[in-house]
Design a protein around this motif. Structure first.
Motif, mmCIF file in Angstrom:
data_model
loop_
_atom_site.group_PDB
_atom_site.id
_atom_site.type_symbol
_atom_site.label_atom_id
_atom_site.label_comp_id
_atom_site.label_asym_id
_atom_site.label_seq_id
_atom_site.Cartn_x
_atom_site.Cartn_y
_atom_site.Cartn_z
ATOM 1 N N THR A 199 22.990 7.917 40.616
ATOM 2 C CA THR A 199 22.703 6.491 40.685
ATOM 3 C C THR A 199 24.037 5.746 40.672
ATOM 4 N N PRO A 200 24.107 4.528 41.202
ATOM 5 C CA PRO A 200 25.409 3.865 41.315
ATOM 6 C C PRO A 200 26.010 3.369 40.009
ATOM 7 N N ASP A 201 25.191 3.033 39.019
ATOM 8 C CA ASP A 201 25.691 2.353 37.816
ATOM 9 C C ASP A 201 25.848 3.327 36.649
ATOM 10 N N PRO A 202 27.006 3.360 35.993
ATOM 11 C CA PRO A 202 27.212 4.295 34.883
ATOM 12 C C PRO A 202 26.270 4.076 33.706
ATOM 13 N N GLU A 203 25.950 2.829 33.370
ATOM 14 C CA GLU A 203 25.060 2.573 32.238
ATOM 15 C C GLU A 203 23.640 3.047 32.529
ATOM 16 N N GLU A 204 23.171 2.800 33.748
ATOM 17 C CA GLU A 204 21.841 3.306 34.100
ATOM 18 C C GLU A 204 21.839 4.829 34.143
ATOM 19 N N ALA A 205 22.942 5.409 34.609
ATOM 20 C CA ALA A 205 23.035 6.870 34.644
ATOM 21 C C ALA A 205 22.922 7.449 33.238
ATOM 22 N N ALA A 206 23.539 6.793 32.254
ATOM 23 C CA ALA A 206 23.478 7.287 30.875
ATOM 24 C C ALA A 206 22.046 7.267 30.346
ATOM 25 N N VAL A 207 21.298 6.215 30.673
ATOM 26 C CA VAL A 207 19.904 6.124 30.233
ATOM 27 C C VAL A 207 19.058 7.187 30.922
ATOM 28 N N LYS A 208 19.238 7.328 32.231
ATOM 29 C CA LYS A 208 18.475 8.329 32.971
ATOM 30 C C LYS A 208 18.773 9.737 32.449
ATOM 31 N N ALA A 209 20.048 10.013 32.139
ATOM 32 C CA ALA A 209 20.406 11.320 31.594
ATOM 33 C C ALA A 209 19.700 11.570 30.268
ATOM 34 N N ALA A 210 19.608 10.529 29.438
ATOM 35 C CA ALA A 210 18.897 10.661 28.166
ATOM 36 C C ALA A 210 17.412 10.926 28.399
ATOM 37 N N PHE A 211 16.825 10.274 29.405
ATOM 38 C CA PHE A 211 15.420 10.521 29.738
ATOM 39 C C PHE A 211 15.215 11.975 30.146
ATOM 40 N N VAL A 212 16.111 12.469 31.002
ATOM 41 C CA VAL A 212 15.989 13.840 31.497
ATOM 42 C C VAL A 212 16.079 14.835 30.343
ATOM 43 N N GLN A 213 16.954 14.564 29.384
ATOM 44 C CA GLN A 213 17.118 15.470 28.245
ATOM 45 C C GLN A 213 15.955 15.385 27.264
ATOM 46 N N SER A 214 15.259 14.256 27.241
ATOM 47 C CA SER A 214 14.244 14.050 26.200
ATOM 48 C C SER A 214 12.871 14.596 26.571
#
Length: 268
Positions: A199-214
């Motif tokens: 995804t283009p935005d680092p902050e959104e990427a961090a949230v999405k990564a947390a979703f994937v891990q959870s």
């Protein structure tokens, strides 16, 4: 077909789909991959397309390019409906399951469908009471599900990005990390055989990564314009995914990478 005519058709394909691959163009026009690369070089010199690994994208499409929710909402509506219908079938009926919905226009369509389905679920009032827990950080999705009977809505807070209307920041990431939903429906700007999900935005990427891990099960919803595409920030690898729902068959390289990663591909 003259080279100029072929190059015009290639430019139209790029404009229509956002991206084309060298192998697809070679097959479509019955030419060699070397000829395709010369055509793409000519188009790039003319400012019509931008060459990337394995193909070309629109000249104005860069790794940080990001359209607003309102702009994306009117694009590819039929494909999004088909993808959302396939995703809805994965949500159990009359169940106390928990579902996480990432932001995005396809997940918004899914939220609409879920709201309509839940509103008409038959109940004779004699069985156990079931509530579907829906977790989201997306303002539009929360609005669609906030007053739906049978849905227990949980909103993850944070700073809301205006362009995508989702909450981001450390508070959002921390909240996601404390959850273990049964299934997460994740949106993406790109899915690539080597670079993974991005995804283009680092902050959104961090949230999405947390979703994937959870979540226990990860389902990515991506129309075909996202396939074979890289944007700025990777938030998951293909091996992190369980299911990809899209609207057309991935190209050979991506299809092979998805198979190697054990991803179940659903063509809606």
């Amino acid at each position: 077909m003259f080279a100029e005519e072929r190059q015009q058709k290639i430019a139209e394909l790029v404009a229509g789909s956002g991206r084309v691959s060298v192998t697809l163009l070679a097959e479509r026009f019955n030419i060699t991959t070397e000829t395709v690369r010369r055509d793409l070089a000519a188009l790039e010199n003319a400012g019509t397309v931008r060459r990337v690994h394995g193909g070309a994208v629109a000249a104005d499409r860069f790794s940080t390019t990001e359209e607003s929710v309102n702009e994306r909402a009117i694009q590819r509506p039929d494909q999004k409906i088909r993808i959302a219908e396939a995703a809805l079938a994965l949500i159990p009926r009359n169940s106390s399951a928990s579902v996480l919905m990432d932001g995005g226009t396809t997940t918004e369509v899914l939220a609409d469908m879920l709201a309509r389905r839940t509103a008409v679920e038959p109940s004779d009032g004699t069985g156990p009471h079931h509530e579907l827990v829906v977790i989201t950080h997306a303002v539009p999705i929360a609005s669609k599900l906030s007053n739906v009977p049978g849905v227990a809505l949980q909103i993850l807070g944070g700073r809301v990005r205006g362009i995508t209307q989702v909450a981001v920041g450390q508070a959002t990431v921390d909240a996601a990390a404390r959850l273990r939903p049964d299934i997460a429906f994740i949106g993406t700007n790109g899915i690539h055989p080597a670079f993974g999900i991005s995804t283009p935005d680092p902050e959104e990427a961090a949230v999405k990564a947390a979703f994937v891990q959870s979540a226990r099960r990860i389902v990515v919803l991506a129309d075909s314009s996202k396939l074979d595409t890289e944007t700025l920030v990777q938030f998951a690898s293909l091996k992190d995914l369980d299911t990809l729902i899209t609207d057309s068959e991935p190209g050979p390289e991506l299809a092979a990478a998805l198979e190697d990663a054990g991803v179940d591909v659903v063509i809606a």
